[in-house]
Design a protein around this motif. Structure first.
Motif, PDB file in Angstrom:
ATOM      1  N   MET A  49       0.815  -1.226   0.000  1.00  0.00           N
ATOM      2  CA  MET A  49       0.000   0.000   0.000  1.00  0.00           C
ATOM      3  C   MET A  49       0.846   1.272   0.000  1.00  0.00           C
ATOM      4  SD  MET A  49      -3.013  -1.196  -0.252  1.00  0.00           S
ATOM      5  CE  MET A  49      -3.755   0.429  -0.381  1.00  0.00           C
ATOM      6  N   LEU A  51       2.860   2.279   2.353  1.00  0.00           N
ATOM      7  CA  LEU A  51       2.931   2.904   3.675  1.00  0.00           C
ATOM      8  C   LEU A  51       4.298   2.725   4.323  1.00  0.00           C
ATOM      9  CD1 LEU A  51      -0.624   1.861   4.883  1.00  0.00           C
ATOM     10  CD2 LEU A  51       0.141   4.167   4.324  1.00  0.00           C
ATOM     11  N   ALA A  70       1.909   7.340  -0.655  1.00  0.00           N
ATOM     12  CA  ALA A  70       0.900   6.346  -0.263  1.00  0.00           C
ATOM     13  C   ALA A  70      -0.492   6.674  -0.808  1.00  0.00           C
ATOM     14  CB  ALA A  70       0.859   6.221   1.254  1.00  0.00           C
ATOM     15  N   HIS A  71      -0.865   7.958  -0.811  1.00  0.00           N
ATOM     16  CA  HIS A  71      -2.235   8.263  -1.228  1.00  0.00           C
ATOM     17  C   HIS A  71      -2.442   8.115  -2.732  1.00  0.00           C
ATOM     18  CE1 HIS A  71      -0.376  12.205  -2.012  1.00  0.00           C
ATOM     19  NE2 HIS A  71      -1.330  12.355  -2.893  1.00  0.00           N
ATOM     20  N   PRO A  74      -3.773   3.662  -4.006  1.00  0.00           N
ATOM     21  CA  PRO A  74      -5.076   2.995  -4.168  1.00  0.00           C
ATOM     22  C   PRO A  74      -5.766   3.304  -5.492  1.00  0.00           C
ATOM     23  CG  PRO A  74      -5.182   4.711  -2.461  1.00  0.00           C
ATOM     24  CD  PRO A  74      -3.733   4.490  -2.786  1.00  0.00           C
ATOM     25  N   TRP A  80      -7.341  -2.261   0.680  1.00  0.00           N
ATOM     26  CA  TRP A  80      -6.737  -2.968   1.816  1.00  0.00           C
ATOM     27  C   TRP A  80      -7.751  -3.078   2.943  1.00  0.00           C
ATOM     28  CZ3 TRP A  80      -3.498   0.095   5.815  1.00  0.00           C
ATOM     29  CH2 TRP A  80      -2.845  -0.777   6.707  1.00  0.00           C
ATOM     30  N   PRO A  82      -7.356  -3.905   6.599  1.00  0.00           N
ATOM     31  CA  PRO A  82      -6.231  -4.121   7.521  1.00  0.00           C
ATOM     32  C   PRO A  82      -6.564  -5.125   8.620  1.00  0.00           C
ATOM     33  CG  PRO A  82      -6.913  -1.795   7.477  1.00  0.00           C
ATOM     34  CD  PRO A  82      -7.954  -2.579   6.771  1.00  0.00           C
ATOM     35  N   ARG A  86      -9.394  -1.624  11.739  1.00  0.00           N
ATOM     36  CA  ARG A  86      -9.015  -0.205  11.659  1.00  0.00           C
ATOM     37  C   ARG A  86     -10.061   0.647  10.944  1.00  0.00           C
ATOM     38  NH1 ARG A  86      -2.569  -0.114  10.491  1.00  0.00           N
ATOM     39  NH2 ARG A  86      -2.915   2.124  10.634  1.00  0.00           N
ATOM     40  N   ILE A  99     -15.692   7.416   2.665  1.00  0.00           N
ATOM     41  CA  ILE A  99     -14.235   7.494   2.551  1.00  0.00           C
ATOM     42  C   ILE A  99     -13.748   6.417   1.586  1.00  0.00           C
ATOM     43  CG2 ILE A  99     -12.045   7.209   3.782  1.00  0.00           C
ATOM     44  CD1 ILE A  99     -13.280   9.777   4.552  1.00  0.00           C
ATOM     45  N   GLY A 100     -14.319   5.215   1.709  1.00  0.00           N
ATOM     46  CA  GLY A 100     -13.921   4.124   0.825  1.00  0.00           C
ATOM     47  C   GLY A 100     -14.113   4.487  -0.637  1.00  0.00           C
ATOM     48  N   LEU A 103     -12.274   7.934  -4.069  1.00  0.00           N
ATOM     49  CA  LEU A 103     -11.546   7.948  -5.337  1.00  0.00           C
ATOM     50  C   LEU A 103     -12.435   7.574  -6.513  1.00  0.00           C
ATOM     51  CD1 LEU A 103      -8.153   6.322  -4.338  1.00  0.00           C
ATOM     52  CD2 LEU A 103      -8.596   8.693  -4.925  1.00  0.00           C
ATOM     53  N   ARG A 144     -16.028  -1.101   2.945  1.00  0.00           N
ATOM     54  CA  ARG A 144     -15.306   0.157   2.726  1.00  0.00           C
ATOM     55  C   ARG A 144     -14.272  -0.019   1.614  1.00  0.00           C
ATOM     56  NH1 ARG A 144     -11.629   2.332   7.649  1.00  0.00           N
ATOM     57  NH2 ARG A 144     -10.590   0.354   7.198  1.00  0.00           N
ATOM     58  N   ALA A 145     -13.556  -1.161   1.668  1.00  0.00           N
ATOM     59  CA  ALA A 145     -12.536  -1.417   0.647  1.00  0.00           C
ATOM     60  C   ALA A 145     -13.182  -1.623  -0.725  1.00  0.00           C
ATOM     61  CB  ALA A 145     -11.709  -2.628   1.032  1.00  0.00           C
ATOM     62  N   LEU A 148     -14.052   1.103  -3.337  1.00  0.00           N
ATOM     63  CA  LEU A 148     -12.975   1.575  -4.199  1.00  0.00           C
ATOM     64  C   LEU A 148     -12.933   0.792  -5.513  1.00  0.00           C
ATOM     65  CD1 LEU A 148      -9.993   2.859  -2.385  1.00  0.00           C
ATOM     66  CD2 LEU A 148      -9.410   1.689  -4.464  1.00  0.00           C
TER      67      LEU A 148
END
Ligand SMILES: Nc1ncnc2c1ncn2[C@@H]1O[C@H](COP(=O)(O)OP(=O)(O)OP(=O)(O)O)[C@@H](O)[C@H]1O
Ligand SMILES: [Mg+2]
Lengths: 231, 293
Positions: A49, A51, A70-71, A74, A80, A82, A86, A99-100, A103, A144-145, A148
């Motif tokens: 990812m 990070l 990192a940003h 995705p 991801w 986690p 998280r 948020i997911g 993008l 959430r993932a 994307l």
């Protein structure tokens, strides 16, 4: 295509954890990663990812992503889930999904698709994520993932600490994503779960992928399980 | 005057203090909440807001209210831009290490203060109030401008709250506050978020200063008290909690007004500091804070 990793080394500051990882995950397959505690499975996902600083190569659908901020990673189709979920705990379910999908412009059809996979989340959109049950939280982490619309989905021990009915639900979701052509990378420690879900299995030890085998070549008592997982 | 009107006057004065304090402290709280940075230079951003307001009001011709309105727009933007630049040039390079950023913002404090001394000078200078309407109560007359300060602060705080809870950018900031790495994994440019948050935090201090400067005068050392009081408010309210900050500012502002009028301003400060000590001992996360974020 999918995810292609070659010679990936990464770590935390002066501590090197990954020492030349070679790994691939193909679209429409579930590739499991097994290895003892501390073998570097979670570190591998963080490095993918972007990070952690690293060297080598990480390609998503043919595009090199290692070294990007990192940003920017995705957007190339990587999502991801986690370890330990998280979630954004104080935010609502709907806000976590938003948020997911940042993008992807939070298109309603993606949201609808994700909620069809996890209808229980649809009933709890206004609830604060931290107040969900453990199973619901894991569903949300996956949902959430998925907002994307990833080509490659990294799942780090998604069934850790969940009851059997919840595990089955998550397993079904993984199966459906595989059928949709997503390259699923799944860190999983239980042999029977791996044998049920995996197409291929990577065994990690000493910061490397020591062996990569087809799941069809593995049986419950296989040597690799004893050698790399200790069961 | 009998006791009742005195109390009313004390409460009104306290409300003005509370309003300005709530604005300044919410900036400090926002920065700490999202970035985990203790900004010791916050009071200097406040001072700078006041000094810029003085320059703007002397430069803009026409009626007092015109210059004041321009100052209300220019000072926060200028101070916010300076803070964003400080974030980009200093804090980001320190990787937001908690101890290093404290030292760095102490350095920033002295740089801004000395710059103000050099370019603005050691004098306290007044800024004319935008209007001088008075509210005539049966017992005393009261400055209409002070009531305007309370109203304006309430409007800005409401706008901040709506921005944080209802807007997409606010959502991104709240997500970054919870988990910086996961936020990045969903495409959030955390560097950009931090720069914006540091800028907005400083701009809030500047707004507070522009509002207060027709009452208090602009001076290069005026940042000390707001910094201390903002820390008091933010600790009592719970770092990172906007609601707690507003409530704590009301508690501190109103009690400061009442105690200062009936006893002494020093006693008011002593009691506020004592309250902080009690909160730290018995409820370290603050009255409205959540333990471990
Ligand atoms: N933030 C960190 N700083 C320094 N070292 C770390 C950090 N996180 C993990 N490590 C170290 O890196 C190694 C690999 O950890 P990692 O979390 O990747 O293991 P894992 O295979 O995911 O284990 P588990 O099965 O327990 O989840 C461990 O030795 C761990 O101590
Ligand atoms: Mg792990």
């Amino acid at each position: 295509m999918g995810l292609e990793i070659a010679g990936l080394s990464a770590g935390y500051g002066p501590v090197t954890v990954l020492r030349g990882v070679d790994f691939t995950a193909r679209p429409g397959e579930v590739t499991c990663i097994m290895g003892r505690n501390g073998a570097g499975k979670t570190t591998l996902m963080k490095a993918i990812m972007g990070l952690l600083p690293g060297t080598g190569s990480v390609r998503v659908a043919g595009v090199e992503v290692l070294g990007l901020p990192a940003h920017r990673v995705p957007g190339h189709g990587l999502a991801w889930v986690p370890q330990g979920r998280r979630l954004f705990g104080p935010l609502t379910v709907a806000e976590n999904l938003e948020i997911g999908g940042l993008l992807r412009g939070n298109r309603p059809e993606i949201r609808a698709h994700v909620l069809r996979l996890f209808p229980r989340l649809g009933e709890r959109l206004g609830q604060v994520a931290a107040t969900l049950s453990g199973g619901e939280q894991q569903m949300l982490a996956i949902a959430r993932a998925l907002c994307l619309e990833p080509k490659v989905l990294l799942l780090d021990e998604p069934t850790e600490g969940l009851q059997p009915s919840m595990i089955a639900l998550i397993r079904d979701a993984v199966g459906q994503l595989r059928a949709e052509g997503v390259a699923v990378v799944l860190v999983e420690q239980r042999v029977e779960a791996v044998l049920k879900m995996a197409d291929r299995v990577a065994f990690m030890a000493h910061g490397r992928v020591a062996e990569m085998v087809s799941a069809a070549d593995l049986a419950p008592g296989a040597r690799q399980f004893a050698e790399f997982v200790g069961v | 005057m009998s006791f009742g009107p005195f109390l009313l006057l004390a409460l009104m004065e306290g409300l003005v203090t509370a309003a300005v304090l709530a604005l300044a402290a919410s900036g400090l709280s926002l920065v700490f909440g999202v970035m985990r940075v203790v900004n010791v230079a916050h009071g200097e951003f406040y001072m700078l807001g006041a000094v810029i307001a003085w320059f703007v009001t002397t430069l803009v011709p026409g009626p007092a209210w015109a210059g004041f309105l321009v100052a209300l727009a220019v000072a926060p933007v200028a101070v916010g831009a300076l803070a964003a630049a400080a974030d980009r040039l200093v804090l980001r390079r320190l990787d937001y290490d908690p101890e290093a950023t404290i030292v760095a913002t102490i350095g920033l404090l002295y740089m801004i203060q000395q710059a103000a001394l050099s370019f603005y000078g050691p004098d306290a200078r007044p800024v004319a109030a935008p209007f001088d309407w008075r509210l005539q109560l049966p017992w005393f007359g009261y400055s209409g401008y002070k009531l305007f300060v309370v109203l304006a602060a309430a409007v800005v705080l409401l706008a901040l709250w709506l921005f944080m809870t209802r807007s997409k950018v606010g959502l991104v900031m709240r997500a970054t506050q919870v988990d910086r790495d996961v936020a990045q994994a969903f495409g959030i440019d955390v560097d950009l978020v931090y720069m914006a948050v540091f800028g907005i935090g400083a701009a809030l201090a500047a707004v507070a200063a522009v509002l207060i400067v027709p009452i208090q005068q602009a001076h290069y050392l005026m940042g000390h008290d707001p910094l201390l009081l903002s820390f008091i408010v933010v600790i009592i309210g719970g770092l990172g909690s906007l609601r707690g900050t507003v409530v704590a500012a009301l508690v501190i502002g109103l009690s400061d007004g009442v105690i200062s009028m009936f006893f002494s301003p020093t006693l008011a400060k002593i009691l506020a500091t004592l309250l902080v000590a009690l909160v730290l001992v018995f409820r370290p996360q603050g009255l409205f804070g959540v333990r471990d974020r």
